[in-house]
Design an enzyme around this catalytic site. Structure first.
Site, PDB file in Angstrom:
ATOM      1  CB  CYS A 298      -0.716  -0.035   1.186  1.00 51.74           C
ATOM      2  SG  CYS A 298      -1.549   1.545   1.890  1.00 51.74           S
TER       3      CYS A 298
ATOM      4  CB  THR B   2      -3.169   4.779   1.077  1.00 49.82           C
ATOM      5  OG1 THR B   2      -3.578   4.140  -0.099  1.00 49.82           O
ATOM      6  CG2 THR B   2      -4.231   5.645   1.375  1.00 49.82           C
TER       7      THR B   2
HETATM    8  N1  LIG Z   1      -7.177  -0.516   2.607  1.00 49.78           N
HETATM    9  C1  LIG Z   1      -6.664   0.577   1.931  1.00 49.78           C
HETATM   10  O1  LIG Z   1      -5.824   1.370   2.485  1.00 49.78           O
HETATM   11  C2  LIG Z   1      -6.805   0.670   0.579  1.00 49.78           C
HETATM   12  C3  LIG Z   1      -7.189  -0.481  -0.339  1.00 49.78           C
HETATM   13  N2  LIG Z   1      -7.107  -0.417  -1.548  1.00 49.78           N
HETATM   14  C4  LIG Z   1      -7.415  -1.481  -2.468  1.00 49.78           C
HETATM   15  O2  LIG Z   1      -7.219  -1.422  -3.913  1.00 49.78           O
HETATM   16  C5  LIG Z   1      -8.668  -1.364  -4.439  1.00 49.78           C
HETATM   17  C6  LIG Z   1      -8.539  -0.539  -5.770  1.00 49.78           C
HETATM   18  O3  LIG Z   1      -8.341   0.812  -5.080  1.00 49.78           O
HETATM   19  P1  LIG Z   1      -8.583   2.278  -6.075  1.00 49.78           P
HETATM   20  O4  LIG Z   1      -8.631   1.894  -7.401  1.00 49.78           O
HETATM   21  O5  LIG Z   1      -8.106   3.138  -5.374  1.00 49.78           O
HETATM   22  O6  LIG Z   1     -10.207   2.496  -5.683  1.00 49.78           O
HETATM   23  P2  LIG Z   1     -11.684   1.757  -5.345  1.00 49.78           P
HETATM   24  O7  LIG Z   1     -11.628   0.719  -6.120  1.00 49.78           O
HETATM   25  O8  LIG Z   1     -11.925   1.647  -3.863  1.00 49.78           O
HETATM   26  O9  LIG Z   1     -12.551   2.909  -6.081  1.00 49.78           O
HETATM   27  C7  LIG Z   1     -13.897   2.825  -5.652  1.00 49.78           C
HETATM   28  C8  LIG Z   1     -14.578   4.290  -6.302  1.00 49.78           C
HETATM   29  O10 LIG Z   1     -14.682   5.190  -5.300  1.00 49.78           O
HETATM   30  C9  LIG Z   1     -13.965   6.259  -5.967  1.00 49.78           C
HETATM   31  N3  LIG Z   1     -13.018   7.359  -4.949  1.00 49.78           N
HETATM   32  C10 LIG Z   1     -13.356   8.488  -4.687  1.00 49.78           C
HETATM   33  N4  LIG Z   1     -12.386   8.837  -3.702  1.00 49.78           N
HETATM   34  C11 LIG Z   1     -11.772   7.763  -3.839  1.00 49.78           C
HETATM   35  C12 LIG Z   1     -10.452   7.653  -2.717  1.00 49.78           C
HETATM   36  N5  LIG Z   1     -10.114   8.766  -1.998  1.00 49.78           N
HETATM   37  N6  LIG Z   1      -9.890   6.402  -3.007  1.00 49.78           N
HETATM   38  C13 LIG Z   1     -10.082   5.579  -3.960  1.00 49.78           C
HETATM   39  N7  LIG Z   1     -11.208   5.694  -4.641  1.00 49.78           N
HETATM   40  C14 LIG Z   1     -12.074   6.754  -4.560  1.00 49.78           C
HETATM   41  C15 LIG Z   1     -13.358   6.029  -7.132  1.00 49.78           C
HETATM   42  O11 LIG Z   1     -13.352   6.966  -8.513  1.00 49.78           O
HETATM   43  P3  LIG Z   1     -12.241   7.602  -8.984  1.00 49.78           P
HETATM   44  O12 LIG Z   1     -11.175   6.700  -9.203  1.00 49.78           O
HETATM   45  O13 LIG Z   1     -12.953   8.270 -10.154  1.00 49.78           O
HETATM   46  O14 LIG Z   1     -11.722   8.498  -7.922  1.00 49.78           O
HETATM   47  C16 LIG Z   1     -14.236   4.714  -7.518  1.00 49.78           C
HETATM   48  O15 LIG Z   1     -15.332   4.841  -8.380  1.00 49.78           O
HETATM   49  C17 LIG Z   1      -9.642  -1.199  -3.548  1.00 49.78           C
HETATM   50  O16 LIG Z   1     -10.897  -1.794  -3.793  1.00 49.78           O
HETATM   51  C18 LIG Z   1      -8.800  -1.810  -2.362  1.00 49.78           C
HETATM   52  O17 LIG Z   1      -9.257  -3.198  -2.263  1.00 49.78           O
HETATM   53  C19 LIG Z   1      -6.803   0.644  -2.276  1.00 49.78           C
HETATM   54  C20 LIG Z   1      -6.168   1.863  -1.294  1.00 49.78           C
HETATM   55  C21 LIG Z   1      -6.353   1.923  -0.031  1.00 49.78           C
HETATM   56  N1  LIG Z   2      -3.397   1.458   0.130  1.00 49.13           N
HETATM   57  C1  LIG Z   2      -3.685   0.133  -0.803  1.00 49.13           C
HETATM   58  N2  LIG Z   2      -4.218  -0.921  -0.063  1.00 49.13           N
HETATM   59  C2  LIG Z   2      -4.093  -2.155  -0.649  1.00 49.13           C
HETATM   60  C3  LIG Z   2      -3.858  -2.000  -2.003  1.00 49.13           C
HETATM   61  N3  LIG Z   2      -3.841  -3.428  -2.265  1.00 49.13           N
HETATM   62  C4  LIG Z   2      -4.348  -3.797  -1.360  1.00 49.13           C
HETATM   63  N4  LIG Z   2      -4.450  -3.021  -0.184  1.00 49.13           N
HETATM   64  C5  LIG Z   2      -4.961  -3.720   1.009  1.00 49.13           C
HETATM   65  O1  LIG Z   2      -3.880  -4.354   1.800  1.00 49.13           O
HETATM   66  C6  LIG Z   2      -4.382  -5.204   2.454  1.00 49.13           C
HETATM   67  C7  LIG Z   2      -3.329  -6.544   2.688  1.00 49.13           C
HETATM   68  O2  LIG Z   2      -2.539  -6.137   3.456  1.00 49.13           O
HETATM   69  P1  LIG Z   2      -1.187  -6.932   3.922  1.00 49.13           P
HETATM   70  O3  LIG Z   2      -0.312  -5.979   4.785  1.00 49.13           O
HETATM   71  O4  LIG Z   2      -1.537  -8.062   4.416  1.00 49.13           O
HETATM   72  O5  LIG Z   2      -0.351  -7.268   2.460  1.00 49.13           O
HETATM   73  C8  LIG Z   2      -5.782  -6.172   1.529  1.00 49.13           C
HETATM   74  O6  LIG Z   2      -6.511  -6.630   2.061  1.00 49.13           O
HETATM   75  C9  LIG Z   2      -6.081  -4.351   1.042  1.00 49.13           C
HETATM   76  O7  LIG Z   2      -6.944  -3.780   2.245  1.00 49.13           O
HETATM   77  C10 LIG Z   2      -3.397  -0.907  -2.618  1.00 49.13           C
HETATM   78  O8  LIG Z   2      -3.031  -1.034  -4.026  1.00 49.13           O
HETATM   79  N5  LIG Z   2      -3.243   0.020  -1.941  1.00 49.13           N
HETATM   80  K   LIG Z   3      -3.989  -0.722   2.748  1.00 51.16           K
END
Ligand SMILES: NC(=O)C1=CN([C@@H]2O[C@H](COP(=O)(O)OP(=O)(O)OC[C@H]3O[C@@H](n4cnc5c(N)ncnc54)[C@H](OP(=O)(O)O)[C@@H]3O)[C@@H](O)[C@H]2O)C=CC1
Ligand SMILES: Nc1nc2c(ncn2[C@@H]2O[C@H](COP(=O)(O)O)[C@@H](O)[C@H]2O)c(=O)[nH]1
Ligand SMILES: [K+]
Length: 384
Positions: free
Chosen positions: A189, A191
């Protein structure tokens, strides 16, 4: 209006800020510890019994192969959202025993909604839906949770990710049975780097678990575990389930191909918001955003069973140190102490053997094949 930011001065903790305090225990052996839990979920009223460890719904760890391997130990796999209804059909017919131990994943799109409707109606035993977005604070996501709860009254709905008590309760009131907790702790990640947003994972779990338990709902601690001890700490902090990505990456059951570099075997592991994932599934990174995940080359680890047994053995041992007969008792018995140093790293620069004793057959075969291939090339022989 004041432009002065609010600063929360209370210290928030991560897994490596604490250790468990050992306590008297009546357990004679680690073998006596029961890692299974028996839940009845708040809205779905469904019962589920098993070991509350979940492989993440990333396309590398949320595979059907992982689902089959983890189901043998009654652990869950959150299957990633890129399989088709036809893929699901084949899986459900060939591996019916794994179906109670997998969840189907979705984001907020209509397309995902229609796919989930189709797959769950084809496979009635598929009872768990994992609604997963990066930012669980969006109103659009809350509306999505409502929409799924209305359409799937008897399915167990997981929703996330969030890291604070009030948003945990809002998702539960919107229909979530289980809230997934974790913003930014993941191994791939970025983020926190890209946005500066996040919350130390242990405190996030402690606070969200309390908020969920007040409403008789549950939480998953998602991300940030790098060792069996961290998994135990997530349970100790009140996590009902622990979701794992990186620790389950790089195995036979993890998606992607094995490749060889300098005589060593690797598999790719990447975030679902990485450039790799976005190129694969959405035709690249949109201009207005940045990728929030990275791609790494992970040393190939063999069958996931070895890693899983290592985790389960570690958590059982934690239970005996704190006097918990079962994983459910772990949170009640947990007393954490804050520490400045966890591990003795004095020999960590030396060549280290951490093998847990399992055969890594596929790795050996591949290496042998590559050596034979090279010899063949050197002698000008093209083989066969
Ligand atoms: N647990 C965590 O910290 C994180 C987990 N992830 C993982 O990666 C996957 C893909 O992530 P990602 O492609 O970034 O987004 P998502 O698949 O989560 O996006 C969902 C929707 O939310 C919108 N959106 C608005 N604000 C945000 C924001 N701050 N971050 C993300 N989406 C936003 C996006 O539109 P638009 O793209 O047009 O803005 C999109 O349509 C997630 O489903 C999750 O599994 C990703 C990042 C953080
Ligand atoms: N910010 C992001 N978080 C992500 C992304 N892909 C997955 N994830 C999150 O990480 C956990 C797994 O964590 P780990 O420490 O066990 O590897 C997963 O379940 C998501 O919530 C990403 O691209 N960006
Ligand atoms: K994460």
């Amino acid at each position: 209006m004041s432009t002065r930011p609010h600063i929360d001065e209370e210290i928030k903790l991560d897994f490596n800020d604490v250790l468990f305090r050992p306590q008297r225990s009546a357990l004679k052996s680690r073998a006596e510890v029961n890692l299974e839990r028996d839940f009845i979920f708040l809205h779905s009223r469904r019962q589920w019994k098993g070991v509350p460890i979940i492989s993440a719904n990333m396309d590398t760890t949320g595979t059907f192969e992982m689902g089959v391997a983890l189901a043998n130990y009654k652990c869950i796999t959150a299957i990633h959202k890129y399989y088709t209804p036809a893929d699901w059909q084949i899986f459900a017919i060939r591996k019916p025993q794994a179906v109670p131990f997998v969840a189907i994943s979705a984001g907020t799109s209509n397309k995902d909604f229609e796919t989930v409707k189709q797959i769950t109606s084809n496979i009635p035993d598929l009872s768990m839906i994992c609604l997963d977005v990066a930012n669980g604070y969006s109103q659009y996501f809350v509306d999505t949770v409502h929409r799924y709860r209305e359409a799937f009254p008897r399915h167990t709905i997981v929703a996330g990710n969030v890291v604070t008590g009030e948003m945990t309760q809002e998702l539960i009131q919107s229909g979530a049975d289980i809230v997934k907790v974790g913003i930014g702790p993941g191994s791939v990640c970025t983020t926190r780097k890209q946005t500066g947003v996040g919350y130390p994972q242990l405190s996030a779990v402690i606070e969200c678990a309390q908020a969920a338990h007040e409403l008789s709902a549950h939480v998953i601690s998602d991300g940030g575990c790098v060792s069996p001890g961290d998994v135990a700490k997530a349970f100790g902090g009140g996590g009902d389930f622990v979701m794992i990505g990186g620790m389950f990456g790089g195995h036979d059951e993890s998606g992607g191909e094995i490749f060889i570099r300098d005589g060593q075997l690797f598999k790719k592991f990447y975030g679902m918001s990485s450039t790799t994932a976005m190129t694969k599934y959405s035709g690249g990174v949109a201009e207005y955003r940045s990728s929030e995940g990275k791609t790494v080359e992970m040393p190939y680890k063999g069958p996931v069973e070895a890693t899983l047994l290592d985790i389960l053995g570690g958590v059982r041992s934690t239970c005996t140190y704190v006097g918990a007969n079962c994983v459910m008792e772990l949170a009640q018995k947990t007393s954490f102490i804050r520490v400045n140093r966890q591990l003795n790293e004095s020999l960590s620069n030396l060549r280290t053997d951490l093998n847990h004793g399992y055969a890594r057959l596929k790795a050996q075969q591949l290496l042998e094949a590559s050596v034979i291939g090279k010899r063949g090339n050197e002698s000008g022989d093209n083989g066969e």
